[in-house]
Scaffold this active site. Sequence first.
Site, short mmCIF file in Angstrom:
data_model
loop_
_atom_site.label_atom_id
_atom_site.label_comp_id
_atom_site.label_asym_id
_atom_site.label_seq_id
_atom_site.Cartn_x
_atom_site.Cartn_y
_atom_site.Cartn_z
N GLY A 65 -16.35 -2.50 -17.02
CA GLY A 65 -16.27 -4.23 -15.62
C GLY A 65 -17.48 -3.55 -14.45
O GLY A 65 -18.92 -2.33 -15.08
N THR B 288 -8.92 -1.25 2.21
CA THR B 288 -9.09 -1.34 0.87
C THR B 288 -9.78 -2.71 0.81
O THR B 288 -9.77 -3.37 1.86
CB THR B 288 -7.63 -1.32 0.81
N SER C 193 1.02 -1.31 0.43
CA SER C 193 0.03 -0.27 -0.30
C SER C 193 0.88 1.35 0.10
O SER C 193 2.26 1.27 1.12
CB SER C 193 -0.27 0.48 1.46
N THR D 269 -19.95 -10.60 -18.28
CA THR D 269 -21.06 -11.40 -17.66
C THR D 269 -22.57 -10.13 -18.14
O THR D 269 -22.09 -9.37 -17.25
CB THR D 269 -21.20 -11.30 -16.34
N LYS E 236 -14.00 -3.48 1.89
CA LYS E 236 -15.13 -2.60 1.55
C LYS E 236 -15.94 -3.14 2.20
O LYS E 236 -16.76 -2.01 2.01
CB LYS E 236 -14.40 -2.04 0.59
N GLY F 202 -17.31 -4.46 -7.81
CA GLY F 202 -16.89 -2.45 -7.28
C GLY F 202 -15.79 -1.92 -7.34
O GLY F 202 -16.95 -0.82 -7.40
N GLY G 110 -4.28 4.99 -13.24
CA GLY G 110 -5.16 5.26 -11.81
C GLY G 110 -3.76 5.77 -10.70
O GLY G 110 -4.84 5.86 -10.02
N ASP H 63 -14.26 7.03 -3.68
CA ASP H 63 -12.61 6.26 -5.18
C ASP H 63 -13.58 7.07 -5.65
O ASP H 63 -12.71 7.65 -7.37
CB ASP H 63 -13.03 4.79 -4.83
N SER I 22 -0.53 4.21 0.88
CA SER I 22 -1.47 5.23 1.21
C SER I 22 -0.56 5.56 2.50
O SER I 22 -0.70 6.94 1.91
CB SER I 22 -2.82 4.68 2.38
P1 ATR Z 1 -13.67 -5.16 -8.40
O1 ATR Z 1 -14.03 -5.15 -6.95
O2 ATR Z 1 -12.60 -5.32 -8.87
O3 ATR Z 1 -14.59 -4.63 -9.39
P2 ATR Z 1 -14.57 -7.81 -9.35
O4 ATR Z 1 -15.89 -7.53 -8.24
O5 ATR Z 1 -13.81 -9.27 -8.66
O6 ATR Z 1 -13.57 -7.02 -8.81
O7 ATR Z 1 -15.31 -7.32 -10.68
C1 ATR Z 1 -13.23 -7.58 -11.42
C2 ATR Z 1 -14.67 -7.47 -13.33
O8 ATR Z 1 -13.55 -7.08 -13.96
C3 ATR Z 1 -15.80 -7.75 -13.32
O9 ATR Z 1 -16.50 -7.10 -13.65
C4 ATR Z 1 -15.03 -8.92 -14.76
O10 ATR Z 1 -15.84 -9.51 -15.60
P3 ATR Z 1 -17.12 -10.33 -15.03
O11 ATR Z 1 -18.16 -9.87 -14.40
O12 ATR Z 1 -17.43 -11.20 -16.36
O13 ATR Z 1 -16.57 -11.38 -14.22
C5 ATR Z 1 -14.29 -8.21 -14.61
N1 ATR Z 1 -12.88 -8.65 -15.91
C6 ATR Z 1 -11.64 -9.65 -15.03
N2 ATR Z 1 -11.50 -10.35 -15.95
C7 ATR Z 1 -11.58 -10.10 -16.95
C8 ATR Z 1 -10.92 -9.98 -18.31
N3 ATR Z 1 -9.94 -11.25 -18.95
N4 ATR Z 1 -11.92 -9.18 -19.43
C9 ATR Z 1 -13.39 -8.73 -19.20
N5 ATR Z 1 -13.52 -8.80 -18.44
C10 ATR Z 1 -13.01 -8.84 -16.76
#
Ligand code: ATR
Length: 271
Positions: A125, A61, A14, A151, A65, A128, A236, A101, A16
């Site tokens: 995405g 973190t 971290s 998804t 969370k 979270g 980021g 965030d 932070s």
């Molecule tokens: P975070 O808290 O960092 O958002 P998370 O809740 O596990 O972590 O979410 C990860 C996100 O990254 C999800 O939207 C995931 O897509 P799915 O919902 O389909 O699983 C996305 N993600 C992870 N690996 C990916 C990849 N290789 N290509 C596209 N999306 C990806």
Amino acid sequence: MDKYLVFGNPIAQSKSPAIHQMFAEQTKQSMHYDKFLSNVDDFVKDIESFQLAGGKGANITAPFKEQAMEMCDQLSSRAQAAGAVNTLTFSKQGITGDNTDGVGLVNDLLAQQVVLAGTKVLLMGAGGASRGVILPLLAQNPEQLIIVNRTTEKAIQLAKRFDDPRLTVINFAETEKHSFDVIINATSASLSANLPALSANAITAHTVCYDMVYGKQLSPFLIWCQQQGAKQVIDGLGMLVGQAAESFYLWRKVNPDPLPIMQAIRNQLSA
Ligand code: ATR
């Protein structure tokens, strides 16, 4: 001296403590900020012990969370919308939870002269990280905020929570038929050096591409965006420093200047 901690697991990496210590020096605040490795079973007890020991506040973190949110006596609207908190403030009224965030992301975009008002923004995405930035992004009045997720159903469920006509969902195949002013990668794909299945058509010479991760080098996603001719790519680091600046403000009621601190962390990264 007022004490603050960041709780996470893992936490060794971290930045932070370094960021907050620099903010404190910059604004002449007398405070101490350290990191704390917790675990799911002990997290509640660890927070309570810190509070009892006179701690003034904490950053939270991964993976705590959501757990932290459940401990709060009061929640800000942005923490409620995010479904997660990254900042706790301890007072006589109990624990107040906030999520900085999203405002960290938005402030970084605005500081880098990225226009959000009236633009078409793609948010990749539906986890979270994505959820946490939707309300602050909508507050900047984009014309459209479109979520795309591997998804699709998860993105549909996420959009429903906000009930805002500007917020819509597409799938990755459909990104072929769109171009965007701003594309934000909130997937965890960059952490495993994977590329989301975004169409090259989504990027034009006017597109700004943002990845929530940062590192010594640009992420594979940002390198790919450059290759597609994006106008600007941003990692980021500014979001990291921006969310810290907002937490610092919540605790100390003083606004630090994030730019020199970003530069210092950038220099450490490339050392
Ligand atoms: P975070 O808290 O960092 O958002 P998370 O809740 O596990 O972590 O979410 C990860 C996100 O990254 C999800 O939207 C995931 O897509 P799915 O919902 O389909 O699983 C996305 N993600 C992870 N690996 C990916 C990849 N290789 N290509 C596209 N999306 C990806």
